[in-house]
Scaffold this motif. Structure first.
Motif, PDB file in Angstrom:
ATOM      1  N   GLY A 175     -96.370  29.353 -91.721  1.00 24.32           N
ATOM      2  CA  GLY A 175     -97.081  29.769 -92.935  1.00 24.32           C
ATOM      3  C   GLY A 175     -97.290  28.620 -93.899  1.00 24.32           C
ATOM      4  N   THR A 176     -96.259  27.796 -94.069  1.00 15.86           N
ATOM      5  CA  THR A 176     -96.377  26.642 -94.965  1.00 15.86           C
ATOM      6  C   THR A 176     -97.336  25.604 -94.399  1.00 15.86           C
ATOM      7  OG1 THR A 176     -94.127  26.985 -95.763  1.00 15.86           O
ATOM      8  CG2 THR A 176     -95.088  24.811 -96.107  1.00 15.86           C
ATOM      9  N   ALA A 177     -97.267  25.357 -93.090  1.00 12.43           N
ATOM     10  CA  ALA A 177     -98.191  24.398 -92.471  1.00 12.43           C
ATOM     11  C   ALA A 177     -99.630  24.848 -92.651  1.00 12.43           C
ATOM     12  CB  ALA A 177     -97.862  24.249 -90.989  1.00 12.43           C
ATOM     13  N   SER A 178     -99.873  26.156 -92.537  1.00 18.06           N
ATOM     14  CA  SER A 178    -101.220  26.688 -92.735  1.00 18.06           C
ATOM     15  C   SER A 178    -101.687  26.485 -94.172  1.00 18.06           C
ATOM     16  CB  SER A 178    -101.235  28.179 -92.376  1.00 18.06           C
ATOM     17  OG  SER A 178    -102.488  28.758 -92.676  1.00 18.06           O
ATOM     18  N   VAL A 179    -100.817  26.794 -95.142  1.00 18.41           N
ATOM     19  CA  VAL A 179    -101.176  26.643 -96.562  1.00 18.41           C
ATOM     20  C   VAL A 179    -101.513  25.197 -96.881  1.00 18.41           C
ATOM     21  CG1 VAL A 179    -100.230  26.668 -98.904  1.00 18.41           C
ATOM     22  CG2 VAL A 179     -99.908  28.644 -97.418  1.00 18.41           C
ATOM     23  N   LEU A 180    -100.657  24.265 -96.446  1.00 19.16           N
ATOM     24  CA  LEU A 180    -100.915  22.855 -96.766  1.00 19.16           C
ATOM     25  C   LEU A 180    -102.103  22.307 -96.004  1.00 19.16           C
ATOM     26  CD1 LEU A 180     -99.376  21.150 -98.859  1.00 19.16           C
ATOM     27  CD2 LEU A 180     -98.193  23.235 -98.181  1.00 19.16           C
ATOM     28  N   GLY A 181    -102.372  22.847 -94.805  1.00 16.62           N
ATOM     29  CA  GLY A 181    -103.572  22.449 -94.083  1.00 16.62           C
ATOM     30  C   GLY A 181    -104.822  22.851 -94.832  1.00 16.62           C
ATOM     31  N   MET A 182    -104.805  24.054 -95.416  1.00 13.75           N
ATOM     32  CA  MET A 182    -105.959  24.520 -96.193  1.00 13.75           C
ATOM     33  C   MET A 182    -106.096  23.756 -97.504  1.00 13.75           C
ATOM     34  SD  MET A 182    -106.050  28.648 -95.506  1.00 13.75           S
ATOM     35  CE  MET A 182    -104.290  28.999 -95.448  1.00 13.75           C
ATOM     36  N   VAL A 183    -104.965  23.507 -98.169  1.00 18.27           N
ATOM     37  CA  VAL A 183    -105.014  22.712 -99.399  1.00 18.27           C
ATOM     38  C   VAL A 183    -105.576  21.320 -99.105  1.00 18.27           C
ATOM     39  CG1 VAL A 183    -103.605  21.607-101.182  1.00 18.27           C
ATOM     40  CG2 VAL A 183    -103.142  23.966-100.524  1.00 18.27           C
ATOM     41  N   GLY A 184    -105.128  20.714 -98.011  1.00 26.13           N
ATOM     42  CA  GLY A 184    -105.620  19.397 -97.645  1.00 26.13           C
ATOM     43  C   GLY A 184    -107.102  19.401 -97.329  1.00 26.13           C
ATOM     44  N   MET A 185    -107.569  20.441 -96.636  1.00 20.57           N
ATOM     45  CA  MET A 185    -108.980  20.513 -96.297  1.00 20.57           C
ATOM     46  C   MET A 185    -109.841  20.648 -97.552  1.00 20.57           C
ATOM     47  SD  MET A 185    -110.986  23.250 -93.937  1.00 20.57           S
ATOM     48  CE  MET A 185    -111.387  24.208 -95.393  1.00 20.57           C
ATOM     49  N   ILE A 186    -109.437  21.524 -98.467  1.00 19.48           N
ATOM     50  CA  ILE A 186    -110.188  21.698 -99.719  1.00 19.48           C
ATOM     51  C   ILE A 186    -110.145  20.415-100.544  1.00 19.48           C
ATOM     52  CG2 ILE A 186    -110.263  22.974-101.888  1.00 19.48           C
ATOM     53  CD1 ILE A 186    -109.117  25.387-100.328  1.00 19.48           C
ATOM     54  N   ALA A 187    -108.971  19.768-100.582  1.00 24.61           N
ATOM     55  CA  ALA A 187    -108.859  18.511-101.327  1.00 24.61           C
ATOM     56  C   ALA A 187    -109.749  17.435-100.714  1.00 24.61           C
ATOM     57  CB  ALA A 187    -107.406  18.041-101.339  1.00 24.61           C
ATOM     58  N   LEU A 192     -85.449  18.636 -96.056  1.00 22.88           N
ATOM     59  CA  LEU A 192     -86.126  17.402 -95.672  1.00 22.88           C
ATOM     60  C   LEU A 192     -87.130  17.644 -94.543  1.00 22.88           C
ATOM     61  CD1 LEU A 192     -83.151  14.861 -95.780  1.00 22.88           C
ATOM     62  CD2 LEU A 192     -85.028  15.098 -97.422  1.00 22.88           C
ATOM     63  N   VAL A 193     -86.763  18.504 -93.602  1.00 24.54           N
ATOM     64  CA  VAL A 193     -87.683  18.831 -92.504  1.00 24.54           C
ATOM     65  C   VAL A 193     -88.937  19.497 -93.058  1.00 24.54           C
ATOM     66  CG1 VAL A 193     -87.991  20.252 -90.444  1.00 24.54           C
ATOM     67  CG2 VAL A 193     -85.877  18.970 -90.753  1.00 24.54           C
ATOM     68  N   MET A 194     -88.743  20.445 -93.985  1.00 23.69           N
ATOM     69  CA  MET A 194     -89.895  21.128 -94.578  1.00 23.69           C
ATOM     70  C   MET A 194     -90.748  20.177 -95.406  1.00 23.69           C
ATOM     71  SD  MET A 194     -91.776  23.712 -95.012  1.00 23.69           S
ATOM     72  CE  MET A 194     -91.075  25.311 -94.636  1.00 23.69           C
ATOM     73  N   MET A 195     -90.116  19.246 -96.106  1.00 20.88           N
ATOM     74  CA  MET A 195     -90.877  18.285 -96.889  1.00 20.88           C
ATOM     75  C   MET A 195     -91.752  17.419 -95.981  1.00 20.88           C
ATOM     76  SD  MET A 195     -89.550  15.723 -99.907  1.00 20.88           S
ATOM     77  CE  MET A 195     -88.851  14.488 -98.809  1.00 20.88           C
ATOM     78  N   ALA A 196     -91.225  17.028 -94.828  1.00 18.25           N
ATOM     79  CA  ALA A 196     -92.021  16.260 -93.869  1.00 18.25           C
ATOM     80  C   ALA A 196     -93.195  17.084 -93.361  1.00 18.25           C
ATOM     81  CB  ALA A 196     -91.140  15.807 -92.707  1.00 18.25           C
ATOM     82  N   LEU A 197     -92.956  18.363 -93.103  1.00 20.62           N
ATOM     83  CA  LEU A 197     -94.029  19.246 -92.640  1.00 20.62           C
ATOM     84  C   LEU A 197     -95.121  19.364 -93.699  1.00 20.62           C
ATOM     85  CD1 LEU A 197     -93.595  22.640 -90.830  1.00 20.62           C
ATOM     86  CD2 LEU A 197     -95.074  22.474 -92.820  1.00 20.62           C
ATOM     87  N   ASN A 217     -97.252  16.078 -94.090  1.00 19.78           N
ATOM     88  CA  ASN A 217     -98.103  15.713 -92.946  1.00 19.78           C
ATOM     89  C   ASN A 217     -99.190  16.734 -92.668  1.00 19.78           C
ATOM     90  OD1 ASN A 217     -97.011  13.139 -91.391  1.00 19.78           O
ATOM     91  ND2 ASN A 217     -95.262  14.210 -92.263  1.00 19.78           N
ATOM     92  N   ALA A 218     -98.933  18.008 -92.926  1.00 22.97           N
ATOM     93  CA  ALA A 218     -99.998  18.997 -92.777  1.00 22.97           C
ATOM     94  C   ALA A 218    -101.106  18.729 -93.792  1.00 22.97           C
ATOM     95  CB  ALA A 218     -99.434  20.403 -92.953  1.00 22.97           C
ATOM     96  N   PHE A 219    -100.706  18.422 -95.025  1.00 26.56           N
ATOM     97  CA  PHE A 219    -101.703  18.083 -96.051  1.00 26.56           C
ATOM     98  C   PHE A 219    -102.456  16.810 -95.687  1.00 26.56           C
ATOM     99  CE2 PHE A 219    -102.849  15.594 -99.782  1.00 26.56           C
ATOM    100  CZ  PHE A 219    -103.653  16.485-100.478  1.00 26.56           C
ATOM    101  N   ALA A 220    -101.736  15.800 -95.249  1.00 20.86           N
ATOM    102  CA  ALA A 220    -102.356  14.508 -94.969  1.00 20.86           C
ATOM    103  C   ALA A 220    -103.367  14.593 -93.836  1.00 20.86           C
ATOM    104  CB  ALA A 220    -101.283  13.470 -94.634  1.00 20.86           C
ATOM    105  N   ILE A 266    -107.644  23.481 -89.872  1.00 23.01           N
ATOM    106  CA  ILE A 266    -106.339  23.999 -90.317  1.00 23.01           C
ATOM    107  C   ILE A 266    -105.324  23.954 -89.179  1.00 23.01           C
ATOM    108  CG2 ILE A 266    -105.126  26.051 -91.145  1.00 23.01           C
ATOM    109  CD1 ILE A 266    -107.874  26.770 -92.539  1.00 23.01           C
ATOM    110  N   THR A 267    -105.715  24.390 -87.993  1.00 23.58           N
ATOM    111  CA  THR A 267    -104.771  24.373 -86.866  1.00 23.58           C
ATOM    112  C   THR A 267    -104.433  22.935 -86.444  1.00 23.58           C
ATOM    113  OG1 THR A 267    -106.658  24.683 -85.350  1.00 23.58           O
ATOM    114  CG2 THR A 267    -105.374  26.635 -85.963  1.00 23.58           C
ATOM    115  N   GLY A 268    -105.386  22.021 -86.603  1.00 22.55           N
ATOM    116  CA  GLY A 268    -105.074  20.617 -86.336  1.00 22.55           C
ATOM    117  C   GLY A 268    -104.017  20.098 -87.293  1.00 22.55           C
ATOM    118  N   ALA A 269    -104.157  20.457 -88.569  1.00 23.43           N
ATOM    119  CA  ALA A 269    -103.162  20.056 -89.568  1.00 23.43           C
ATOM    120  C   ALA A 269    -101.817  20.715 -89.291  1.00 23.43           C
ATOM    121  CB  ALA A 269    -103.646  20.433 -90.960  1.00 23.43           C
ATOM    122  N   MET A 270    -101.838  21.983 -88.905  1.00 23.99           N
ATOM    123  CA  MET A 270    -100.602  22.682 -88.570  1.00 23.99           C
ATOM    124  C   MET A 270     -99.888  22.024 -87.396  1.00 23.99           C
ATOM    125  SD  MET A 270    -101.828  26.666 -88.949  1.00 23.99           S
ATOM    126  CE  MET A 270    -100.245  27.324 -88.389  1.00 23.99           C
TER     127      MET A 270
END
Length: 283
Positions: free
Chosen positions: A175-187, A93-98, A101-104, A137-141
């Motif tokens: 690592g996951t926060a970075s990936v979702l931050g990049m996915v969110g930025m591209i999206a 659940l903690v990872m799902m929240a991360l 929110n990193a993507f968002a 990306i770091t802001g999303a992380m």
């Protein structure tokens, strides 16, 4: 006398200008650290201003998930690989929240700038595409990690999890926060309206998170669904993160590390190229 006084005044003014000097343009080295830091602070302040929505609301939602599953299944579910069900559930659940929110954070920042027509605010300054990518990306992380940490602190009094492997928690979390931050930025760059982001969230991000072993061990799945789960990259993110807390894992940790590193490299290159070309930003 008048001409002499006039020439004296002119000389004094000239001397004053020479002393004061005209403002020189700021010299920027290989990295525009000031611009990078300023954009990063802007990204952080943007979500901190509405912290009830961006931090407290996700924490409350995750706590509700924890309560419902613990009350509905906790007593009957039994241990998972020797780990109490609630302790097994909490890291997922903690990872799902991360992840959410990193993507968002990065996706909403880009799409809001595009919709409001102020993306020029970060395209015009002397900031390179790499610096722009790092700031977003770091802001999303930062948001993802803050929400995850707040969620863990809220859950901790009810579920004693502990940290079995701190390095694994840090590696998979960042690592996951970075990936979702990049996915969110591209999206965010790809999307032309908020509905497009909702499609990605509802039909890609959420299904991958829910079907990745967040609420269950994939060992209980029949074939071919158990094998299919191993092709879900979010499964390795959650599985490795859970291993960091509990010491239990369903998948191959080496494969998880390789997948997470590969995703960061590939998405990092894609993020740079998207910003460098100005695709859907400058047109």
């Amino acid at each position: 006398m008048t001409e002499q006084a006039g020439s004296t005044d002119s000389a004094q003014m000239s001397d004053t200008l020479e002393i004061r000097g005209a403002p020189e343009p700021r010299k920027i080295g290989a990295v525009n650290w000031l611009g990078l830091w300023t954009l990063y602070k802007k990204e952080v302040h943007r979500f901190l201003k509405v912290s009830f929505q961006t931090i407290l609301a996700p924490v409350a939602t995750t706590l509700l998930f924890m309560t419902v599953f613990a009350l509905a299944l906790g007593a009957r579910r039994g241990d998972v690989g020797g780990v109490p069900f609630t302790a097994f559930l909490a890291p997922g659940l903690v990872m799902m929240a991360l992840i959410n929110n990193a993507f968002a954070n990065s996706s909403s920042s880009i799409i809001v700038a595009k919709v409001q027509g102020n993306s020029v605010d970060f395209l015009m300054p002397p900031i390179s595409p790499a610096e722009l990518a790092v700031a977003f990306i770091t802001g999303a992380m930062t948001r993802g990690v803050l929400v995850a940490a707040a969620t863990a602190l809220v859950i901790e009094p009810f579920v004693r999890v502990g940290i079995a492997h701190p390095l694994a928690v840090a590696f998979y979390g960042l690592g996951t926060a970075s990936v979702l931050g990049m996915v969110g930025m591209i999206a965010g760059v790809w999307a032309e309206k908020f509905d497009h982001l909702a499609v990605i969230t509802n039909f890609i991000i959420m299904p991958l998170a829910f079907l990745s072993g967040t609420f269950y061990s994939i060992t209980i799945l029949p074939e071919p669904f158990q094998t299919i789960s191993h092709f879900n990259p979010v499964f390795y993110m959650i599985d490795g993160f859970r291993y960091g807390f509990t010491g239990y894992h369903d998948g191959n940790l080496a494969i998880g590390v390789a997948i997470l590193l590969a995703l960061n490299v590939v998405l990092g290159a894609a993020s740079y190229l998207v910003l460098r070309t100005g695709w859907r930003l400058k047109s």
